[in-house]
Design a protein around this motif. Sequence first.
Motif, PDB file in Angstrom:
ATOM      1  N   SER A   1     -22.833  31.917 -31.800  1.00  0.00           N
ATOM      2  CA  SER A   1     -21.567  32.536 -31.404  1.00  0.00           C
ATOM      3  C   SER A   1     -21.109  33.579 -32.420  1.00  0.00           C
ATOM      4  CB  SER A   1     -20.476  31.469 -31.217  1.00  0.00           C
ATOM      5  OG  SER A   1     -20.248  30.765 -32.421  1.00  0.00           O
TER       6      SER A   1
ATOM      7  N   VAL B   1     -13.183  24.728 -21.125  1.00  0.00           N
ATOM      8  CA  VAL B   1     -14.185  25.635 -20.563  1.00  0.00           C
ATOM      9  C   VAL B   1     -13.489  26.698 -19.713  1.00  0.00           C
ATOM     10  CG1 VAL B   1     -16.119  25.840 -18.945  1.00  0.00           C
ATOM     11  CG2 VAL B   1     -16.047  23.951 -20.588  1.00  0.00           C
TER      12      VAL B   1
ATOM     13  N   PHE C   1     -16.193  35.198 -24.427  1.00  0.00           N
ATOM     14  CA  PHE C   1     -15.084  34.346 -24.891  1.00  0.00           C
ATOM     15  C   PHE C   1     -14.370  35.051 -26.044  1.00  0.00           C
ATOM     16  CE2 PHE C   1     -12.752  30.969 -26.848  1.00  0.00           C
ATOM     17  CZ  PHE C   1     -12.573  29.996 -25.878  1.00  0.00           C
TER      18      PHE C   1
ATOM     19  N   LEU D   1     -17.086  37.897 -30.007  1.00  0.00           N
ATOM     20  CA  LEU D   1     -17.237  36.447 -30.001  1.00  0.00           C
ATOM     21  C   LEU D   1     -17.193  35.895 -31.420  1.00  0.00           C
ATOM     22  CD1 LEU D   1     -17.803  33.800 -28.513  1.00  0.00           C
ATOM     23  CD2 LEU D   1     -20.242  34.372 -28.564  1.00  0.00           C
TER      24      LEU D   1
ATOM     25  N   PHE E   1     -17.798  24.277 -29.954  1.00  0.00           N
ATOM     26  CA  PHE E   1     -17.528  25.601 -29.397  1.00  0.00           C
ATOM     27  C   PHE E   1     -18.780  26.481 -29.429  1.00  0.00           C
ATOM     28  CE2 PHE E   1     -16.511  30.086 -30.369  1.00  0.00           C
ATOM     29  CZ  PHE E   1     -15.969  30.437 -29.140  1.00  0.00           C
ATOM     30  N   GLY E   2     -18.960  27.255 -28.359  1.00  0.00           N
ATOM     31  CA  GLY E   2     -20.056  28.225 -28.348  1.00  0.00           C
ATOM     32  C   GLY E   2     -20.718  28.332 -26.998  1.00  0.00           C
ATOM     33  N   GLU E   3     -22.066  28.379 -27.030  1.00  0.00           N
ATOM     34  CA  GLU E   3     -22.777  28.667 -25.794  1.00  0.00           C
ATOM     35  C   GLU E   3     -23.275  27.401 -25.093  1.00  0.00           C
ATOM     36  OE1 GLU E   3     -26.298  28.017 -28.418  1.00  0.00           O
ATOM     37  OE2 GLU E   3     -24.279  28.768 -28.654  1.00  0.00           O
TER      38      GLU E   3
ATOM     39  N   ILE F   1     -19.429  24.417 -34.702  1.00  0.00           N
ATOM     40  CA  ILE F   1     -19.999  25.652 -34.143  1.00  0.00           C
ATOM     41  C   ILE F   1     -21.426  25.826 -34.654  1.00  0.00           C
ATOM     42  CG2 ILE F   1     -17.733  26.771 -34.135  1.00  0.00           C
ATOM     43  CD1 ILE F   1     -19.014  28.561 -36.470  1.00  0.00           C
TER      44      ILE F   1
ATOM     45  N   GLY G   1     -15.985  27.005 -24.270  1.00  0.00           N
ATOM     46  CA  GLY G   1     -16.899  28.133 -24.096  1.00  0.00           C
ATOM     47  C   GLY G   1     -16.658  28.755 -22.739  1.00  0.00           C
TER      48      GLY G   1
ATOM     49  N   ASP H   1     -21.087  33.598 -21.930  1.00  0.00           N
ATOM     50  CA  ASP H   1     -20.636  32.985 -23.182  1.00  0.00           C
ATOM     51  C   ASP H   1     -20.202  34.021 -24.211  1.00  0.00           C
ATOM     52  OD1 ASP H   1     -23.665  33.350 -23.257  1.00  0.00           O
ATOM     53  OD2 ASP H   1     -23.266  32.938 -25.370  1.00  0.00           O
TER      54      ASP H   1
ATOM     55  N   THR I   1     -14.814  33.016 -32.932  1.00  0.00           N
ATOM     56  CA  THR I   1     -15.362  31.843 -33.612  1.00  0.00           C
ATOM     57  C   THR I   1     -14.662  31.600 -34.943  1.00  0.00           C
ATOM     58  OG1 THR I   1     -17.513  32.249 -32.590  1.00  0.00           O
ATOM     59  CG2 THR I   1     -17.475  30.809 -34.506  1.00  0.00           C
TER      60      THR I   1
END
Length: 325
Positions: free
Chosen positions: A137, A80, A115, A143, A8-10, A133, A55, A112, A147
């Motif tokens: 994030s 996504v 989210f 964000l 998960f993240g960018e 992760i 993401g 990003d 997370t």
Amino acid sequence: MTRSILCFGEALIDMHGEGNDGHGFARHFVPFAGGAPANVAVALAKLGCHARFAGMLGLDRFGDFLLNSLQQTGVDTTDVVRTGEANTALAFVTLDTRGERSFSFYRPPSADLLFRAEHFRAESFDNTAIFHICSNSLTDDGLAAATLEGMQRARNAGALTSFDLNLRPALWSRGSEPRTQVWPALLLADVVKLSAEEFDWLATDGEQALLERFWTGSTRLVVVTDGAHPLRWYHPDAEGELPCYNVPMIDSTGAGDAFVGGLLHQLAQQQVTRNNIDAWVGTLPHLHAALRFASACGAVAVTRHGSFTAMPNTTEAEQFMETHA
């Protein structure tokens, strides 16, 4: 059903500089698909895992490029989300003569960062073996909340949680205190990966105090990498070090992500869970085999340009181990 690893993240565009105009500036930039957790997802997919990425991408051509690149490497992109409210983030990458990279980010505002916890699907954490992760994030409050919510939901579903600090100071707003903001995630993670510089950065009160703080949370394994120098690993009841591969470096971009992908692949292959991770760490041949494989993945990556494109597959990693001491 095969359990998956959710990263998960960018996901962003790494614009790699090529050529030199005589004044230290690149003549042109070439786009590569990248972003630390996206790199890890690609590394895992290339190693044969069921890798998923969660993401948010912009509804722009760069977002299309990233989505296609993830899918082409075998990453499951069901999680996504796309948005028209912001563009996809860019990172301009410059390499020095040793292959070490520096970044100039064009991120806030970017897709990003938008989210939120409600963007996770109700099924996002079903049958998930590992949730991974990094700190990128955590740089935005909204964000960051998503997370931490994701980490907690993963833990509630029985997944192992993984955190790579992957500190990028330029992404944090002026006046923020990243150390304070990364600790909630660090303490929720079962497995933590740090560079030697990040380990020192966190150890404001000394190494022993840092480790003792880890053991107050959920962390059961801390791995500290230092390029070609021996890596160190720590567990509440044991610690050690292991030599790493020393290869000519072309581009260090994504090397840490390749290492993390290799390590998570081994955790999945060896069916490591939150219930048996202590016993697994205590079985040193298993731990050392996992760390050696992860080191090989990182070493292969530094011999290649790019981010997604630098990640090795299982055959490449195993052949590298066979031919390098």
